[in-house]
Write a protein that holds these residues in place. Structure first.
Motif, PDB file in Angstrom:
ATOM      1  N   ARG A 415       0.824  -1.255   0.070  1.00 34.42           N
ATOM      2  CA  ARG A 415      -0.026   0.102  -0.112  1.00 34.42           C
ATOM      3  C   ARG A 415       0.871   1.330   0.028  1.00 34.42           C
ATOM      4  O   ARG A 415       1.933   1.531   0.649  1.00 34.42           O
ATOM      5  N   ARG A 417       2.346   4.931   0.840  1.00 35.03           N
ATOM      6  CA  ARG A 417       2.733   5.516   2.194  1.00 35.03           C
ATOM      7  C   ARG A 417       1.917   6.830   1.842  1.00 35.03           C
ATOM      8  O   ARG A 417       1.880   7.627   0.882  1.00 35.03           O
ATOM      9  N   ARG A 418       1.364   7.494   2.936  1.00 33.52           N
ATOM     10  CA  ARG A 418       0.857   8.795   2.971  1.00 33.52           C
ATOM     11  C   ARG A 418       2.055   9.989   2.739  1.00 33.52           C
ATOM     12  O   ARG A 418       2.833   9.943   3.261  1.00 33.52           O
ATOM     13  N   ALA A 429      -5.348  15.263   3.919  1.00 29.31           N
ATOM     14  CA  ALA A 429      -5.833  14.423   2.810  1.00 29.31           C
ATOM     15  C   ALA A 429      -7.076  13.924   3.360  1.00 29.31           C
ATOM     16  O   ALA A 429      -7.599  13.851   4.521  1.00 29.31           O
ATOM     17  N   LYS A 431     -10.954  11.876   1.948  1.00 28.99           N
ATOM     18  CA  LYS A 431     -11.308  10.814   1.268  1.00 28.99           C
ATOM     19  C   LYS A 431     -12.199  11.249  -0.014  1.00 28.99           C
ATOM     20  O   LYS A 431     -13.028  12.245   0.233  1.00 28.99           O
ATOM     21  N   ASP A 586      -7.057   8.708  -2.340  1.00 24.02           N
ATOM     22  CA  ASP A 586      -7.481   8.692  -0.902  1.00 24.02           C
ATOM     23  C   ASP A 586      -6.408   9.542  -0.232  1.00 24.02           C
ATOM     24  O   ASP A 586      -6.575  10.249   0.724  1.00 24.02           O
ATOM     25  N   GLU A 587      -5.251   9.082  -0.504  1.00 23.94           N
ATOM     26  CA  GLU A 587      -3.978   9.778   0.173  1.00 23.94           C
ATOM     27  C   GLU A 587      -3.365  11.069  -0.401  1.00 23.94           C
ATOM     28  O   GLU A 587      -2.481  11.614   0.311  1.00 23.94           O
TER      29      GLU A 587
END
Length: 699
Positions: A415, A417-418, A429, A431, A586-587
């Protein structure tokens, strides 16, 4: 002929008397669909370098030999009175035994090659109409393997899955009318990073498994050790696994005999329905496939009737890809929910069926007794886990729990990373909202890009609109080829010989077809402080997410660039992998200054690289900004020069003006003039509004 890597030498695919099924997820799925082809085939999803192709190619070596009639190209079963062959309608010919064929379907295959077509040689030399069988006829009673099935054109995938479901192929074309049987084990492999299958096609595969490289170093060492040993001495390595190969062949043949005698009781059928209903799968195909898989699993382990353990093993293979509600749902199955639905009590034994019961083979894996069925053994879950050889390194054999944990860790590690704050503003951030289905929009004009489902294009698929000279990518246009030869014959004495046409290379004509192509949708999004309002970013992200979902179905590429602070970032590289794309969207943070020039130059660089990869790919640049360039003293001048640079590249563009409030500077309008793009003022960015803008620009 080079030796193939043995199926039983793949770590996790050799007979193991210590477990009920004796195979891991991928090996078990392949064997079960070989036992019962009615299951509908297997889709193997996994990262590159996980032995997908090696395992599939080794499967044909352990399948029992088949009997055919000598000279029969359609491989009809000589022992089945109902089986007929177009080659030998009178069932003549000596019966011979041969190994099962593994037929590989290349991604670039044409429909004629898959279904079969007119034999051109005999048509042109003897005037005879004779059918030349295709790959589906050759794969009858064998294995049909499609590597990178997600890259295969949709209409070919439809043909394969329809043939796999019905077991029949009917060809009505070019003066040929013929039908033949086509029962085969359909296996497709794919790397999800290169794009997904459409949900409608995904559902047509009976079983699916996820494979991943093991994280345990000892498991990786065992895989490498075996591969090096095979490369060093293929003959000796194959001989070393001859016994385990023969054991697998014997068990598969025995299971095929048992499968018709396994009883699927009412209680088991009800439990299958309860499991499918609990996971809210669409339609009834999931129930049918799960039931068939459970029966095949019972036959494989030597049981007389379907038990709870069989249903559990079948559900883990048949339901993960059917429970996905949209392309962004991660594949997999909640095993806790599955165990809750199945319950702890074993299913009651159904009444004895009329006729003889299957005979238990004393040398096969022992069937469970009524006492042992109170605590059924755990069936290894399908996760593509490669365990060590239990006989060589039993202490390091990884169990189902370990495989599940490793797969979870692998998913978490993959996944994104932010993103971190740029340091000149507050990073936030939000959604995206729920994706909706946008209306279809197309790039105007007639392209020649990769086959897709969006814009009009000339290519090798679609409706035939004409013919052109040369040996192009299109299929041969027989009528136009003969017409060209006839016209040349009228003026050239060398055009015939003894009353027949002599074809020259210059006479060849290929079909020109108009179909659909894939496009690149490139979003350049202003994520600065002036755009950081939560509602605004939610709407922008939702629109992009919706377009991405639609692009996934239509085989498009989608990319996104965000610019904020002092630099621009390719937040979403050109891709069709929707799972990674959803997480990255989303990030996406917002805040800081507005480096507009950097965003435009980054977009130009993305377009340049994609054109180098495929100069036929047509992009559409959508710049979402209020036009306020605030990063640096000369930000406005640099933005103007960057816009002019993009305009010189002739990239179709839209500028969505997000400026709000009573005092407006009109900077986005000036930007659109420099870009030679359409300016669309928008006081409020709504998801529906943004899609309407794109539709209005390119429709």
């Amino acid at each position: 002929m080079p030796l193939k890597y043995p199926f039983s030498a793949v770590v996790g695919c050799e007979p193991d008397p210590t477990t009920t099924s004796g195979l891991d997820g991928m090996g078990l799925a392949l064997v079960l669909t070989a036992i019962s082809p009615e299951i509908g085939g297997v889709l193997v999803r996994g990262e590159k370098g996980t032995a997908k192709s090696t395992t599939v190619r080794g499967l044909a070596e352990v399948l029992p030999r088949i009997d055919v009639r000598d000279g029969d190209r359609f491989s009809a079963d000589p022992h089945d009175p109902a089986a007929t062959s177009p080659d030998l309608p009178d069932s003549s010919g000596a019966v011979v035994s041969r190994p099962v064929r593994l037929v590989e379907l290349p991604v670039g295959a044409t429909e004629d090659r898959v279904l079969g077509s007119l034999n051109l040689e005999k048509a042109l030399t003897a005037g005879a109409v004779e059918f030349e069988p295709g790959l589906l006829a050759r794969a009858h009673r064998g294995v049909l393997y499609v590597d990178e099935v997600n890259l295969l054109h949709d209409h070919l995938v439809d043909l394969l899955l329809d043939a796999a479901a019905t077991g029949q192929v009917t060809v009505e074309r070019d003066g040929v009318s013929i039908g033949h049987s086509a029962r085969f084990v359909l296996i497709g492999t794919m790397n999800p990073e290169e794009g997904e299958l459409r949900p409608q096609l995904l559902d047509r595969f009976g079983l699916t498994v996820e494979v991943a490289a093991p994280r345990d170093p000892s498991l990786r060492v065992e895989v490498v050790r075996r591969r090096l040993a095979f490369d060093r001495d293929p003959g000796g390595f194959v001989a070393r696994y001859a016994a385990s190969q023969a054991e697998l062949t014997r068990r598969i043949a025995l299971a095929r005999e048992r499968v018709a005698e396994v009883t699927l009781g009412d209680a088991a059928m009800l439990k299958v329905a309860e499991v499918c209903a609990a996971f809210e799968v669409h339609g009834l195909r999931a129930d049918i496939v799960t039931a068939r898989t459970a029966v095949a699993h019972a036959a494989w382990v030597g049981r007389r009737f379907v038990t709870r353990a069989d249903i559990r093993a079948a559900a883990l293979l048949a339901l993960p890809h059917r429970r996905r509600r949209n392309p962004f749902d991660a594949p997999g199955l909640d095993e806790r929910l599955l165990d809750e639905v199945l319950g702890d009590d074993e299913l009651p034994e159904p009444p004895e069926p009329d006729g003889p019961t299957p005979t238990q083979d004393p040398t096969s894996t022992p069937a469970e007794t009524p006492d042992s069925q109170d605590h059924p053994p755990a069936v290894p879950e399908p996760g593509g886990h490669e365990g060590t050889d239990p006989r060589a390194n039993e202490a390091e054999q990884a169990g189902p729990e370990t495989a599940h944990e490793e797969a979870s860790n692998s998913t978490q590690e993959s996944r994104p990373r932010r993103p971190q704050s740029t340091g000149d503003g507050v990073s936030s951030a939000v959604k995206s909202g729920d994706a909706y289905r946008p209306r279809l929009f197309t790039v105007e004009g007639l392209g020649q890009g990769t086959p897709g489902r969006r814009s009009r294009a000339l290519g090798s698929t679609g409706r035939r609109v004409g013919a052109g000279p040369g040996r192009g990518a299109g299929a041969l246009h027989l009528v136009e080829t003969l017409r060209a030869a006839a016209e040349r014959h009228a003026t050239d004495a060398s055009g015939s010989a003894e009353g027949r046409f002599v074809l020259h290379a210059s006479d060849l004509r290929t079909a020109v077809r108009e179909g659909r192509e894939a496009n690149l949708l490139l979003f350049c999004v202003d994520a600065s402080g002036s755009m950081a309002a939560r509602r605004r970013m939610v709407q922008v992200k939702t629109a992009i997410l919706s377009l991405l979902t639609d692009a996934y179905r239509r085989r498009d590429k989608v990319a996104m660039i965000s610019f904020r602070g002092t630099d621009a970032e390719v937040t979403l590289p050109p891709t069709g992998s929707v799972e990674v794309a959803a997480a990255l969207l989303d990030e996406l943070p917002a805040g800081g200054r507005t480096p507009l020039a950097e965003g435009l130059l980054t977009a130009a660089d993305v377009v340049r690289r994609e054109r180098l990869r495929d100069d036929r790919l047509r992009p559409l640049l959508v710049v979402v900004t209020d036009g306020r360039a605030t990063s640096g003293a000369d930000a406005v001048d640099r933005s103007r020069l960057a816009a002019a640079h993009v305009a010189v590249m002739r990239v179709p563009s839209i500028v969505v003006d997000c400026e709000e409030g009573p005092l407006r500077l009109g900077l986005a309008r000036r930007l659109s003039a420099h870009l030679q793009a359409e300016h669309v003022p928008m006081a409020r960015i709504s998801a529906t509004g943004l899609v309407d803008v794109v539709n209005g620009r390119v429709a």
